[in-house]
Design an enzyme around this catalytic site. Structure first.
Site, mmCIF file in Angstrom:
data_model
loop_
_atom_site.group_PDB
_atom_site.id
_atom_site.type_symbol
_atom_site.label_atom_id
_atom_site.label_comp_id
_atom_site.label_asym_id
_atom_site.label_seq_id
_atom_site.Cartn_x
_atom_site.Cartn_y
_atom_site.Cartn_z
ATOM 1 N NE ARG A 120 -4.165 -0.818 1.408
ATOM 2 C CZ ARG A 120 -5.358 -0.783 1.985
ATOM 3 N NH1 ARG A 120 -5.520 -1.202 3.212
ATOM 4 N NH2 ARG A 120 -6.401 -0.319 1.331
ATOM 5 C CD GLN A 125 -2.279 6.595 -3.480
ATOM 6 O OE1 GLN A 125 -2.442 7.378 -4.422
ATOM 7 N NE2 GLN A 125 -2.209 6.995 -2.231
ATOM 8 C CG ASP A 128 -5.402 -0.179 -2.321
ATOM 9 O OD1 ASP A 128 -5.827 -1.316 -2.024
ATOM 10 O OD2 ASP A 128 -5.214 0.720 -1.483
ATOM 11 C CB SER A 131 -8.471 1.545 -1.618
ATOM 12 O OG SER A 131 -7.513 1.565 -0.581
ATOM 13 C CE1 TYR A 226 -7.416 -5.828 6.323
ATOM 14 C CE2 TYR A 226 -5.467 -4.946 5.257
ATOM 15 C CZ TYR A 226 -6.625 -5.704 5.210
ATOM 16 O OH TYR A 226 -6.986 -6.309 4.039
#
Length: 376
Positions: A120, A125, A128, A131, A226
């Site tokens: 990450r 990005q 990802d 997300s 997380y």
């Protein structure tokens, strides 16, 4: 290079590639094979794939001949056992929860890339998937709560009397939690948010919610969004704070998960029994045990008038847009593996290395190597 897309098993409505991404891959010299009806549940017809340049092929042919095999969820056992040694798979395989299977794939000489293990970082990005899909989960969690709740979300003032706005408590301000805040606020609810990371306070408040803080949390900055394990003292103070807010809430949305471990228990039975009758909990951590003591994945449980909905795959309920976002993530990842139309595994790239779970007969992922049952 041939990229093959499998039809997902019943219950999963998304598809790994959408026609517009197929078209882009075809321009790069990649041949795309699609299993019949792979995109139907996401409202992408076989004809739309053919028009984009793909070929419709039976699953057996894809499994045997494609260079890279794409599926969002883990293919059923009878399917992956047909894949010859040396082939490549890519999807969301949750390797930390499926260690035995990953070992079997390694023993079978399969190379597996799990996009939920992509580092990450800023450069990653655009790949990802956690997300992009969590954003949808947070949005749908609020809508599901609104349709399951027996009262209004916004405040209403009518000739027959006034209706107070719903009180929403969101546990976890990651991507799903932040989208849930924004959606609940748009619907007119009063929102409170708890997260172990003080750094998210400003984001929470900028969306119009109240941030509940418990001092002394362990640093979660390196946990990739997380939760992390907390001290016993912190957990005690956390429980007291959460208990007060849960008792007042009409809607609770829980999102806390710890990679490779059971989801943290945030709402035990005693706390559930303090909630108002008619209140609703949406537990997005249901697949890993849930954040409440009574959560059951893919089931709705009613306990003393409180409805607990466990659903870890809400993105599948918005399959068109979820597939579109996932396919874009996958396309961006594949750019690291495609060179002049061929499949080239460049393990000097930190993203490729981080996402790789098995290769050349071994587990390659560092976190998975520490898991029980993995050969060293």
């Amino acid at each position: 290079m041939i990229a093959g897309v499998l039809k997902e098993q019943p219950g999963e409505n998304r598809v790994s590639l959408v026609p517009e991404i197929v078209k882009q891959l075809e321009k790069q010299g990649v041949t795309v094979w699609i299993e019949p009806d792979a995109g139907t549940r996401a409202y992408y017809s076989d004809e739309s794939y053919i028009q984009a340049g793909a070929q419709i092929k039976p699953a057996g042919e894809i499994l045997q001949q494609a260079d890279i095999i794409l599926s969002i969820q883990i293919p059923e056992e009878s399917s992956w056992k047909m894949i010859p040694a040396g082939k490549v798979l890519a999807g969301i395989y949750q390797p930390l929860y499926n260690t035995a299977l990953m070992q079997q794939w390694a023993d079978k000489q399969l190379t597996a890339f799990s996009l939920d293990s992509v580092p990450r970082t800023t450069r990653a990005q655009s790949m990802d998937v956690l997300s992009s899909q969590a954003n949808i989960a947070g949005y749908k969690a609020v809508l599901l709560a609104a349709t399951s709740y027996s009262r209004y979300f916004p405040m209403f003032m009518t000739a027959a009397g006034s209706i107070a706005p719903a009180k929403v408590l969101i546990l976890g301000a990651g991507v799903a939690g932040l989208q849930a805040i924004a959606t609940a606020r748009r619907l007119g609810a009063v929102v409170e948010v708890f997260d172990t990371r003080p750094a998210v306070r400003e984001e929470v408040m900028s969306l119009g919610a109240r941030f509940i803080e418990v001092e002394g949390a362990a640093d979660a900055s390196a946990a990739g969004g997380y939760a992390v394990e907390q001290s016993a003292d912190y957990k005690q103070r956390q429980q007291e704070k959460i208990a007060d807010s849960v008792a007042k809430a009409d809607i609770v949305i829980t999102t806390a998960q710890i990679p490779g471990r059971k989801a943290p228990l945030l709402i035990p039975t005693a706390m559930l029994e303090r909630m108002k009758q008619g209140s609703v909990i949406i537990d997005l951590a249901a697949a890993t045990g849930g954040n409440t003591s009574l959560t059951e994945n893919n089931r709705t449980v009613v306990h003393q008038g409180v409805t607990i909905i466990g659903d870890s795959n809400l993105p599948s309920s918005m399959p068109s847009d979820a597939s579109k976002l996932y396919a874009k993530n996958m396309y961006n990842f594949l750019q690291l593996l495609i060179k002049n139309g061929d499949l080239v595994l460049n393990f000097s790239d930190d993203i490729v290395q981080g996402a790789c779970i098995t290769h050349s007969g071994a587990i390659t992922n560092e976190r998975l190597k520490q898991a029980e049952g993995v050969k060293l």
